[in-house]
Design an enzyme around this catalytic site. Structure first.
Site, PDB file in Angstrom:
ATOM      1  N   HIS A 286       1.024   5.199   1.325  1.00 27.51           N
ATOM      2  CA  HIS A 286       0.464   6.247   2.185  1.00 27.51           C
ATOM      3  C   HIS A 286       0.527   7.590   1.452  1.00 27.51           C
ATOM      4  O   HIS A 286       1.564   7.925   0.862  1.00 27.51           O
ATOM      5  CB  HIS A 286       1.301   6.421   3.454  1.00 27.51           C
ATOM      6  CG  HIS A 286       1.313   5.250   4.372  1.00 27.51           C
ATOM      7  ND1 HIS A 286       0.530   5.180   5.492  1.00 27.51           N
ATOM      8  CD2 HIS A 286       2.032   4.089   4.350  1.00 27.51           C
ATOM      9  CE1 HIS A 286       0.775   4.037   6.132  1.00 27.51           C
ATOM     10  NE2 HIS A 286       1.676   3.362   5.461  1.00 27.51           N
TER      11      HIS A 286
ATOM     12  N   HIS B 191       0.850  -1.197   0.000  1.00 24.12           N
ATOM     13  CA  HIS B 191       0.000   0.000   0.000  1.00 24.12           C
ATOM     14  C   HIS B 191       0.882   1.242   0.000  1.00 24.12           C
ATOM     15  O   HIS B 191       2.038   1.195   0.412  1.00 24.12           O
ATOM     16  CB  HIS B 191      -0.946   0.008   1.217  1.00 24.12           C
ATOM     17  CG  HIS B 191      -0.227  -0.154   2.526  1.00 24.12           C
ATOM     18  ND1 HIS B 191       0.162  -1.380   3.009  1.00 24.12           N
ATOM     19  CD2 HIS B 191       0.197   0.759   3.424  1.00 24.12           C
ATOM     20  CE1 HIS B 191       0.775  -1.235   4.160  1.00 24.12           C
ATOM     21  NE2 HIS B 191       0.819   0.069   4.440  1.00 24.12           N
TER      22      HIS B 191
HETATM   23  P1  5GP Z   1       2.149   0.286   7.313  1.00 23.79           P
HETATM   24  O1  5GP Z   1       2.627   0.502   8.734  1.00 23.79           O
HETATM   25  O2  5GP Z   1       2.001  -1.192   7.021  1.00 23.79           O
HETATM   26  O3  5GP Z   1       2.913   1.020   6.281  1.00 23.79           O
HETATM   27  O4  5GP Z   1       0.716   0.940   7.272  1.00 23.79           O
HETATM   28  C1  5GP Z   1      -0.447   0.321   7.686  1.00 23.79           C
HETATM   29  C2  5GP Z   1      -1.471   1.413   7.896  1.00 23.79           C
HETATM   30  O5  5GP Z   1      -2.752   0.828   7.843  1.00 23.79           O
HETATM   31  C3  5GP Z   1      -1.362   2.122   9.245  1.00 23.79           C
HETATM   32  O6  5GP Z   1      -1.188   3.518   9.011  1.00 23.79           O
HETATM   33  C4  5GP Z   1      -2.673   1.812   9.937  1.00 23.79           C
HETATM   34  O7  5GP Z   1      -3.171   2.915  10.663  1.00 23.79           O
HETATM   35  C5  5GP Z   1      -3.590   1.438   8.789  1.00 23.79           C
HETATM   36  N1  5GP Z   1      -4.608   0.445   9.093  1.00 23.79           N
HETATM   37  C6  5GP Z   1      -4.410  -0.737   9.738  1.00 23.79           C
HETATM   38  N2  5GP Z   1      -5.562  -1.421   9.807  1.00 23.79           N
HETATM   39  C7  5GP Z   1      -6.495  -0.656   9.178  1.00 23.79           C
HETATM   40  C8  5GP Z   1      -7.899  -0.850   8.923  1.00 23.79           C
HETATM   41  O8  5GP Z   1      -8.510  -1.841   9.290  1.00 23.79           O
HETATM   42  N3  5GP Z   1      -8.531   0.148   8.232  1.00 23.79           N
HETATM   43  C9  5GP Z   1      -7.867   1.282   7.815  1.00 23.79           C
HETATM   44  N4  5GP Z   1      -8.589   2.205   7.159  1.00 23.79           N
HETATM   45  N5  5GP Z   1      -6.568   1.476   8.056  1.00 23.79           N
HETATM   46  C10 5GP Z   1      -5.883   0.528   8.720  1.00 23.79           C
END
Ligand code: 5GP
Ligand code: ZN
Length: 138
Positions: free
Chosen positions: A103, A101
């Site tokens: 951001h 994903h």
């Molecule tokens: P990463 O740390 O893997 O780059 O980002 C994961 C992101 O997904 C985090 O910013 C977290 O807040 C978001 N996130 C995790 N679970 C969910 C969810 O169930 N729904 C949404 N909308 N965001 C999520």
């Protein structure tokens, strides 16, 4: 491939509710549940890829193009001054959900503070060696 055990596969497919700002056949863009700033969004491909190393070139191109479009929309609609595009790969890099994903984090005048790091120093000889190591693995 979709993975029934992957929360982002299920969100991207609409099986788990999310606040979507965009959807097409290949992507869903949602608001992050724990926003770093107002409007923090995530570009999710509907296919499952664990991180950037698994994403085909064409999908990756579309995903980052979409991130740019969403960032431009944030500037127009939310009035942010700029935005960061952040993409984490691996636990040590801060990845917590193992479905690729991107951001998109709006940045407003006056904060909250932007994504940053402490600048180090570089030795030219060592830089040459490091570049060679990376080049030989490409
Ligand atoms: P990463 O740390 O893997 O780059 O980002 C994961 C992101 O997904 C985090 O910013 C977290 O807040 C978001 N996130 C995790 N679970 C969910 C969810 O169930 N729904 C949404 N909308 N965001 C999520
Ligand atoms: Zn997935």
């Amino acid at each position: 491939m979709k993975d029934q055990d992957c929360i982002f596969c299920r969100i991207a497919a609409g099986e788990i509710p999310s606040t979507a700002v965009y959807e097409d056949e290949e992507f869903r863009v949602i608001l992050d549940l724990g926003p770093a700033a107002k409007g923090h969004a995530l570009v999710l491909p509907k296919e499952h890829y664990k991180d950037i190393t698994e994403v085909p070139e064409e999908v990756l191109g579309k995903a980052f193009f979409l991130a740019g479009r969403v960032g431009a929309a944030m500037k127009k609609a939310l009035g942010c001054a700029g935005f960061n595009v952040v993409q984490n790969n691996g636990v040590e890099a801060g990845q917590t959900v193992f479905h690729f994903h991107i951001h998109i984090i709006p940045r407003y005048e006056g904060g909250p503070s932007m994504v940053t790091w402490k600048q180090g120093t570089a030795d030219p000889e060592e830089q040459k060696k490091i570049a060679e190591q990376i080049r030989s693995a490409l």
